[in-house]
Design an enzyme around this catalytic site. Sequence first.
Site, PDB file in Angstrom:
ATOM      1  N   SER A   2       0.464 -25.201   5.878  1.00 51.46           N
ATOM      2  CA  SER A   2       1.587 -24.550   5.210  1.00 51.46           C
ATOM      3  C   SER A   2       1.072 -23.786   3.981  1.00 51.46           C
ATOM      4  O   SER A   2       0.240 -22.888   4.141  1.00 51.46           O
ATOM      5  CB  SER A   2       2.658 -25.590   4.856  1.00 51.46           C
ATOM      6  N   GLU A  50       8.345 -23.022  14.939  1.00 53.71           N
ATOM      7  CA  GLU A  50       8.351 -23.098  13.480  1.00 53.71           C
ATOM      8  C   GLU A  50       9.393 -22.167  12.862  1.00 53.71           C
ATOM      9  O   GLU A  50       9.565 -21.032  13.295  1.00 53.71           O
ATOM     10  CB  GLU A  50       6.969 -22.734  12.914  1.00 53.71           C
ATOM     11  N   HIS A  86       7.363 -26.878  12.217  1.00 53.18           N
ATOM     12  CA  HIS A  86       6.385 -26.642  11.155  1.00 53.18           C
ATOM     13  C   HIS A  86       5.640 -27.917  10.749  1.00 53.18           C
ATOM     14  O   HIS A  86       4.406 -27.938  10.741  1.00 53.18           O
ATOM     15  CB  HIS A  86       7.087 -26.021   9.945  1.00 53.18           C
TER      16      HIS A  86
END
Length: 268
Positions: free
Chosen positions: A148, A207, A250
């Site tokens: 991330s 995601e 995600h």
Amino acid sequence: MPVTSHELSTRVLPRETCGPADPEAPAVRLFLAVPKEAAPEGGWPILYMLDGNAAFDFLTPALLEAAPGLIVAGIGYDTDKQFARAQRIFDYSPPEAPGAAPRPDPHHPERLAGGAEAYLARLTGGIRAEVERGLPVNPARRTLWGHSFGGLFTLFAVLTRPDSFARFASISPSVWWDEALVSRLTRQRSMAEGAPRPLHFGMGDKEKRTGSAGPQPEGPPPATLRMIERLQAAPAGLEIAAQVYPGAVHIASLPASLPGTLALAARA
């Protein structure tokens, strides 16, 4: 559950050598897994994992035991939470230009961003020195992993200081945060001497940003794919690979990336 292959420990690193300078910001917490077996000639390879609190939550005994000759160093924050949200966004987000001062986060102007250049200097300076003190580490086999915003930082590191680590794993990087800046970094990237640096990308095909409206996406993040395509069009100095994790949202791309990342870091 005990780990048969590694000794596990955790400690807070001294602010005097590792920062941060801001006394209100959380100190650096190290999560460390050191092999129990004898070190090879030349030293062990080492994997540095950003968001160390969360990374070590997902790092199972079975995963570590599959890489018995690899040091794993989780670089986290002195907090009981998995993520120190505001601090990680500041530390992991790139500045607008080399040497630029911090700026308001373009998505949340109430907080600051743009600390990646300074954090990379800390990571490869005082933090690395504290982590590796007394350990037989092979400096030619250091790998950096991030997910991330940590993936965005890993991308920043390989584009601006490709000699900072030997291998890089950028998982679900937050390219959306400032795609124009990432595109500029890609065009202006620095080149390391010697062999191409392995740069591995991983991402899910379900995601979407936390809190964003709309249906679950079908396919990997378009901004990330565009960035990878730009790099693949001019790959000199890099050995690029990309993997899509089917069905992964995600947060699920974090654990999905670990087997491949450990194999990347441990390989000769």
